[in-house]
Each structure stands twice: as C-alpha cells, then as structure tokens.
Scaffold this motif. Structure first.
Motif, PDB file in Angstrom:
ATOM      1  N   ALA A  67      39.691 -35.085  16.131  1.00  0.00           N
ATOM      2  CA  ALA A  67      39.540 -33.931  16.992  1.00  0.00           C
ATOM      3  C   ALA A  67      41.021 -33.193  16.992  1.00  0.00           C
ATOM      4  O   ALA A  67      41.877 -33.856  17.556  1.00  0.00           O
ATOM      5  CB  ALA A  67      39.018 -33.634  18.323  1.00  0.00           C
ATOM      6  N   GLU A  68      41.262 -31.874  16.657  1.00  0.00           N
ATOM      7  CA  GLU A  68      42.424 -31.267  16.826  1.00  0.00           C
ATOM      8  C   GLU A  68      42.988 -31.089  18.282  1.00  0.00           C
ATOM      9  O   GLU A  68      42.153 -30.908  19.173  1.00  0.00           O
ATOM     10  CB  GLU A  68      42.291 -29.778  16.282  1.00  0.00           C
ATOM     11  CG  GLU A  68      43.866 -29.296  15.693  1.00  0.00           C
ATOM     12  CD  GLU A  68      43.581 -28.171  14.956  1.00  0.00           C
ATOM     13  OE1 GLU A  68      44.363 -27.136  15.197  1.00  0.00           O
ATOM     14  OE2 GLU A  68      42.970 -28.059  14.155  1.00  0.00           O
ATOM     15  N   ILE A  69      44.251 -31.251  18.381  1.00  0.00           N
ATOM     16  CA  ILE A  69      44.783 -31.493  19.652  1.00  0.00           C
ATOM     17  C   ILE A  69      45.435 -30.120  20.039  1.00  0.00           C
ATOM     18  O   ILE A  69      46.040 -29.367  19.352  1.00  0.00           O
ATOM     19  CB  ILE A  69      45.814 -32.697  19.882  1.00  0.00           C
ATOM     20  CG1 ILE A  69      45.713 -33.605  19.465  1.00  0.00           C
ATOM     21  CG2 ILE A  69      46.513 -32.502  21.157  1.00  0.00           C
ATOM     22  CD1 ILE A  69      44.744 -34.490  20.111  1.00  0.00           C
ATOM     23  N   ASP A  70      45.118 -29.526  21.274  1.00  0.00           N
ATOM     24  CA  ASP A  70      45.734 -28.075  21.617  1.00  0.00           C
ATOM     25  C   ASP A  70      47.286 -28.569  22.196  1.00  0.00           C
ATOM     26  O   ASP A  70      47.360 -29.554  23.142  1.00  0.00           O
ATOM     27  CB  ASP A  70      44.899 -27.806  22.618  1.00  0.00           C
ATOM     28  CG  ASP A  70      45.393 -26.492  23.278  1.00  0.00           C
ATOM     29  OD1 ASP A  70      46.739 -26.063  23.035  1.00  0.00           O
ATOM     30  OD2 ASP A  70      44.621 -25.678  24.027  1.00  0.00           O
ATOM     31  N   PRO A  71      48.076 -28.069  21.532  1.00  0.00           N
ATOM     32  CA  PRO A  71      49.532 -28.319  21.922  1.00  0.00           C
ATOM     33  C   PRO A  71      49.972 -27.908  23.562  1.00  0.00           C
ATOM     34  O   PRO A  71      50.762 -28.652  24.035  1.00  0.00           O
ATOM     35  CB  PRO A  71      50.281 -27.145  21.143  1.00  0.00           C
ATOM     36  CG  PRO A  71      49.414 -26.608  20.116  1.00  0.00           C
ATOM     37  CD  PRO A  71      47.963 -26.885  20.587  1.00  0.00           C
TER      38      PRO A  71
END
Length: 85
Positions: A67-71
């Motif tokens: 899952a893509e990480i929110d910065p």
C-alpha cells in the motif's frame, strides 16, 4: 519511498495495529525475529513466500504490504515494552 521501505513501513504499521511484537510475528510466520526487524527497516529484499507468511499472520492480503504511503503519515510507534501477544 522505495518498495522495500514501503513493505517495511506497512509491515510495522500492521503489526503494531494488531499489538504483535516482532518476536510473535516472527514465531507465527516461522521467520527469524532479527529478519523481521531488518524487513521493517527496509534492509531486506523479501521473497514472495515471506510476504505470504507475514500476510497470513496479519490476516491481510499480500497487496496490503505494498500500500502506498502518504508522505504526511507518521511512522508507526513502537509497542510499549513488556509482555506482548
């Protein structure tokens, strides 16, 4: 963030959310505890079999580990010291 760091971030997030220690995750996944720590720090190139073992213990699909990480997200906190599940 590179893929190894993304996997490590998500592994730690999911493990902490479930209240599991690295040791318990490693034991249930039949993997060395120090290896779990290296994966969480993004220092290991994880095999598909290992990802499947982690996902099974965490009761998630393997895709959750990618899952893509929110910065803006804050790194998952450590569990309190002491006995863990």
């Amino acid at each position: 963030m590179d893929v190894r760091r993304t996997i490590g971030w998500n592994l730690r997030r999911l493990r902490v959310d479930r209240g599991l220690s690295q040791e318990r995750l490693a034991l249930e996944a039949e993997i060395d505890r120090s290896y779990v720590g290296r994966v969480e720090r993004g220092r290991e190139n994880v095999t598909v079999a290992t990802l499947e073992a982690f996902a099974k213990v965490l009761s998630v699909g393997v895709s959750e580990l990618f899952a893509e990480i929110d910065p803006k997200d804050v790194r998952p906190q450590l569990l309190r010291s002491g006995r863990k599940t």
